[in-house]
Design a protein around this motif. Structure first.
Motif, PDB file in Angstrom:
ATOM      1  N   GLY A   1      -6.898   9.000   8.835  1.00  0.00           N
ATOM      2  CA  GLY A   1      -5.491   8.184   9.238  1.00  0.00           C
ATOM      3  C   GLY A   1      -4.868   8.397  10.120  1.00  0.00           C
ATOM      4  O   GLY A   1      -5.699   9.484  10.997  1.00  0.00           O
ATOM      5  N   GLY A   2      -3.688   8.091   9.784  1.00  0.00           N
ATOM      6  CA  GLY A   2      -2.517   8.370  11.093  1.00  0.00           C
ATOM      7  C   GLY A   2      -1.281   8.273  10.571  1.00  0.00           C
ATOM      8  O   GLY A   2      -0.903   7.215   9.833  1.00  0.00           O
ATOM      9  N   PRO A   3      -0.505   8.363  11.332  1.00  0.00           N
ATOM     10  CA  PRO A   3       1.253   7.781  11.072  1.00  0.00           C
ATOM     11  C   PRO A   3       1.343   7.377  11.752  1.00  0.00           C
ATOM     12  O   PRO A   3       0.938   6.190  12.753  1.00  0.00           O
ATOM     13  CB  PRO A   3       2.082   9.382  11.137  1.00  0.00           C
ATOM     14  CG  PRO A   3       1.363  10.303  12.474  1.00  0.00           C
ATOM     15  CD  PRO A   3      -0.184  10.383  12.092  1.00  0.00           C
ATOM     16  N   GLY A   4       2.541   6.575  11.521  1.00  0.00           N
ATOM     17  CA  GLY A   4       2.881   5.285  12.725  1.00  0.00           C
ATOM     18  C   GLY A   4       2.235   4.181  12.174  1.00  0.00           C
ATOM     19  O   GLY A   4       1.809   3.119  11.357  1.00  0.00           O
TER      20      GLY A   4
ATOM     21  N   SER B   1      -1.683   5.443   0.938  1.00  0.00           N
ATOM     22  CA  SER B   1      -1.124   6.488   1.894  1.00  0.00           C
ATOM     23  C   SER B   1      -0.590   5.616   2.802  1.00  0.00           C
ATOM     24  O   SER B   1      -1.110   5.716   4.005  1.00  0.00           O
ATOM     25  CB  SER B   1      -0.879   7.547   2.168  1.00  0.00           C
ATOM     26  OG  SER B   1      -0.048   8.125   2.915  1.00  0.00           O
ATOM     27  N   ARG B   2       0.474   4.132   2.749  1.00  0.00           N
ATOM     28  CA  ARG B   2       0.727   3.641   3.796  1.00  0.00           C
ATOM     29  C   ARG B   2       1.088   2.802   3.764  1.00  0.00           C
ATOM     30  O   ARG B   2       2.267   2.897   2.591  1.00  0.00           O
ATOM     31  CB  ARG B   2      -0.091   3.218   3.725  1.00  0.00           C
ATOM     32  CG  ARG B   2      -1.165   1.825   3.058  1.00  0.00           C
ATOM     33  CD  ARG B   2      -2.161   1.042   3.331  1.00  0.00           C
ATOM     34  NE  ARG B   2      -2.340   0.719   1.731  1.00  0.00           N
ATOM     35  CZ  ARG B   2      -2.402  -0.771   1.285  1.00  0.00           C
ATOM     36  NH1 ARG B   2      -1.848  -1.428   2.398  1.00  0.00           N
ATOM     37  NH2 ARG B   2      -2.186  -1.342   0.166  1.00  0.00           N
ATOM     38  N   ASP B   3       2.463   1.973   4.630  1.00  0.00           N
ATOM     39  CA  ASP B   3       2.961   1.241   5.071  1.00  0.00           C
ATOM     40  C   ASP B   3       2.789   0.337   5.577  1.00  0.00           C
ATOM     41  O   ASP B   3       3.784  -1.324   5.428  1.00  0.00           O
ATOM     42  CB  ASP B   3       4.184   1.995   6.016  1.00  0.00           C
ATOM     43  CG  ASP B   3       5.320   3.193   5.286  1.00  0.00           C
ATOM     44  OD1 ASP B   3       5.489   3.221   4.236  1.00  0.00           O
ATOM     45  OD2 ASP B   3       5.072   4.048   6.540  1.00  0.00           O
ATOM     46  N   TYR B   4       2.290  -0.190   6.204  1.00  0.00           N
ATOM     47  CA  TYR B   4       0.753  -1.122   6.429  1.00  0.00           C
ATOM     48  C   TYR B   4      -0.126  -1.852   5.891  1.00  0.00           C
ATOM     49  O   TYR B   4      -0.670  -1.102   5.167  1.00  0.00           O
ATOM     50  CB  TYR B   4       0.808  -0.832   7.994  1.00  0.00           C
ATOM     51  CG  TYR B   4       2.015  -1.239   9.212  1.00  0.00           C
ATOM     52  CD1 TYR B   4       2.470  -1.462  10.025  1.00  0.00           C
ATOM     53  CD2 TYR B   4       2.653   0.183   8.988  1.00  0.00           C
ATOM     54  CE1 TYR B   4       3.444  -1.335  10.603  1.00  0.00           C
ATOM     55  CE2 TYR B   4       3.539   1.277  10.155  1.00  0.00           C
ATOM     56  CZ  TYR B   4       4.426  -0.393  10.215  1.00  0.00           C
ATOM     57  OH  TYR B   4       5.605   0.333  11.352  1.00  0.00           O
TER      58      TYR B   4
ATOM     59  N   CYS C   1      -7.752   4.480   6.734  1.00  0.00           N
ATOM     60  CA  CYS C   1      -6.400   4.082   7.266  1.00  0.00           C
ATOM     61  C   CYS C   1      -5.926   3.505   8.354  1.00  0.00           C
ATOM     62  O   CYS C   1      -6.343   2.391   8.597  1.00  0.00           O
ATOM     63  CB  CYS C   1      -6.181   4.825   6.542  1.00  0.00           C
ATOM     64  SG  CYS C   1      -4.298   4.419   5.540  1.00  0.00           S
ATOM     65  N   HIS C   2      -5.631   4.462   9.732  1.00  0.00           N
ATOM     66  CA  HIS C   2      -4.353   3.893  10.440  1.00  0.00           C
ATOM     67  C   HIS C   2      -5.821   3.010  11.306  1.00  0.00           C
ATOM     68  O   HIS C   2      -5.528   2.362  12.187  1.00  0.00           O
ATOM     69  CB  HIS C   2      -3.870   5.333  10.428  1.00  0.00           C
ATOM     70  CG  HIS C   2      -2.906   4.587  12.113  1.00  0.00           C
ATOM     71  ND1 HIS C   2      -1.861   4.347  11.922  1.00  0.00           N
ATOM     72  CD2 HIS C   2      -3.404   4.940  13.688  1.00  0.00           C
ATOM     73  CE1 HIS C   2      -1.598   4.065  13.075  1.00  0.00           C
ATOM     74  NE2 HIS C   2      -1.988   4.479  13.803  1.00  0.00           N
TER      75      HIS C   2
ATOM     76  N   GLN D   1      -6.078  -0.225  10.027  1.00  0.00           N
ATOM     77  CA  GLN D   1      -5.322  -0.689  10.699  1.00  0.00           C
ATOM     78  C   GLN D   1      -6.254  -1.384  11.844  1.00  0.00           C
ATOM     79  O   GLN D   1      -6.043  -2.398  12.553  1.00  0.00           O
ATOM     80  CB  GLN D   1      -4.499  -0.509  10.322  1.00  0.00           C
ATOM     81  CG  GLN D   1      -4.279  -0.319   8.411  1.00  0.00           C
ATOM     82  CD  GLN D   1      -3.291   0.549   8.634  1.00  0.00           C
ATOM     83  OE1 GLN D   1      -2.356   0.702   9.812  1.00  0.00           O
ATOM     84  NE2 GLN D   1      -2.954   0.560   7.404  1.00  0.00           N
TER      85      GLN D   1
ATOM     86  N   HIS E   1      -7.666   6.613   1.924  1.00  0.00           N
ATOM     87  CA  HIS E   1      -8.617   7.931   1.687  1.00  0.00           C
ATOM     88  C   HIS E   1      -9.737   8.113   1.212  1.00  0.00           C
ATOM     89  O   HIS E   1      -9.484   8.437   0.283  1.00  0.00           O
ATOM     90  CB  HIS E   1      -7.183   8.702   1.973  1.00  0.00           C
ATOM     91  CG  HIS E   1      -6.811   8.148   2.757  1.00  0.00           C
ATOM     92  ND1 HIS E   1      -6.324   8.956   4.102  1.00  0.00           N
ATOM     93  CD2 HIS E   1      -5.134   7.437   2.926  1.00  0.00           C
ATOM     94  CE1 HIS E   1      -5.332   8.598   4.815  1.00  0.00           C
ATOM     95  NE2 HIS E   1      -5.004   7.613   4.170  1.00  0.00           N
TER      96      HIS E   1
END
Ligand SMILES: NC(=O)CC[C@H](N)C(=O)O
Length: 276
Positions: free
Chosen positions: A62-65, A154-157, A102-103, A106, A205
């Protein structure tokens, strides 16, 4: 360099930001330490990617942004690397096994043209119920997990609007979906995809353990944000969910271990066959 039989590359997508993911992934991978060794590659800060010939199994974190945006350097190299892994599998008997979390999940969905990624109205954070699809019921990744099972989100997208014709053309399958949300105006996001026999990914996750979740909430700001978002009662229920053996503990003990066991068995079988 260790000479254990199976080598795992951890593609760290955390951009140097503090996170719980790496510790949790390493913890799960270490359960297989008699047969595997691992190395970490910092994709987003140092633009590091492994030598494809050196590693058998890849876990991309996973990762931010915003997953739609890279810096034109690491993201280009990352996508090219995914393509080379995919190509490798079409040309070689010993396969490369990849788990996208996650990231990375996506980004993989975008890259393979399977769906759209949009920003959610609000952050999704906490213990979520994950629903297997019909294809998910028989997918070996989920063996030993109930339907629904539980995962840390844990995500915004979100990955939505699947292009079903591309799924069928590529032989990819949606294997789990978000819970049905109270508000019918929202479509259910895709929570896991089997891209090929060797590439699979989850939006949640699967590495998360209750300790990692609680550590995250020790940050006062994070805790207040989540408590305000959920309300006191839902927040407390979520903390209680963390203690149940058959929720986050079960997913942590089952999903990545399934992925690794399937990969290791496959690799050992083919390597043995080829050495005979
Ligand atoms: N935990 C993650 O990997 C989050 C993925 C992505 N950055 C999002 O916010 O949706």
């Amino acid at each position: 360099m260790s000479n254990k039989i199976i080598k795992i590359a951890l593609l760290d997508m955390y951009k140097g930001e503090p996170n719980q993911g790496m510790r949790c992934i390493i913890d799960v991978v270490n359960r297989f330490s008699p047969v595997v060794s691992f190395e970490i590659f910092d994709v987003r800060v140092k633009c590091e990617l492994p030598d494809i010939k050196e590693f058998d199994i890849y876990i991309s974190t996973g990762g931010p942004g915003n997953p739609l945006i890279g810096d034109g350097n690491w993201d280009v190299k990352y996508y090219a690397f995914i393509d080379s892994l995919h190509k490798w599998n079409t040309e070689n008997a010993i396969k490369k096994h990849v788990l996208f979390i996650c990231h990375s999940f996506q980004m993989a969905c975008l890259h393979f043209g399977l769906a759209t990624v949009t920003r959610r109205n609000d952050t999704s954070f906490g213990v979520m119920t994950i629903h297997k699809t019909k294809e998910g019921l028989t997918d070996p990744l989920f063996e030993g997990l109930a339907d629904p099972f539980y995962g840390i989100d844990s995500r915004d997208y979100q990955v939505v609007q699947p292009k079903l014709s591309i799924f069928s053309k590529k032989g990819a399958k949606i294997i789990s979906l978000e819970k049905i949300r109270d508000n019918v105006q929202y479509e259910r996001a895709i929570m896991a995809v089997r891209f090929t026999d060797y590439f699979v990914g989850t939006q949640f996750h699967p590495e998360a353990d209750p300790v990692s979740f609680i550590s995250h909430l020790r940050n006062k700001q994070a805790k207040e944000k989540i408590r305000n978002m959920k309300g006191k009662r839902k927040f407390r229920n979520m903390l209680e969910d963390l203690l149940d053996d058959d929720k986050i503990y079960r997913t942590n003990e089952t999903l990545i271990p399934n992925f690794l066991r399937i990969a290791i068995n496959d690799l050992m079988k083919t390597k043995r066959m080829l050495s005979n």
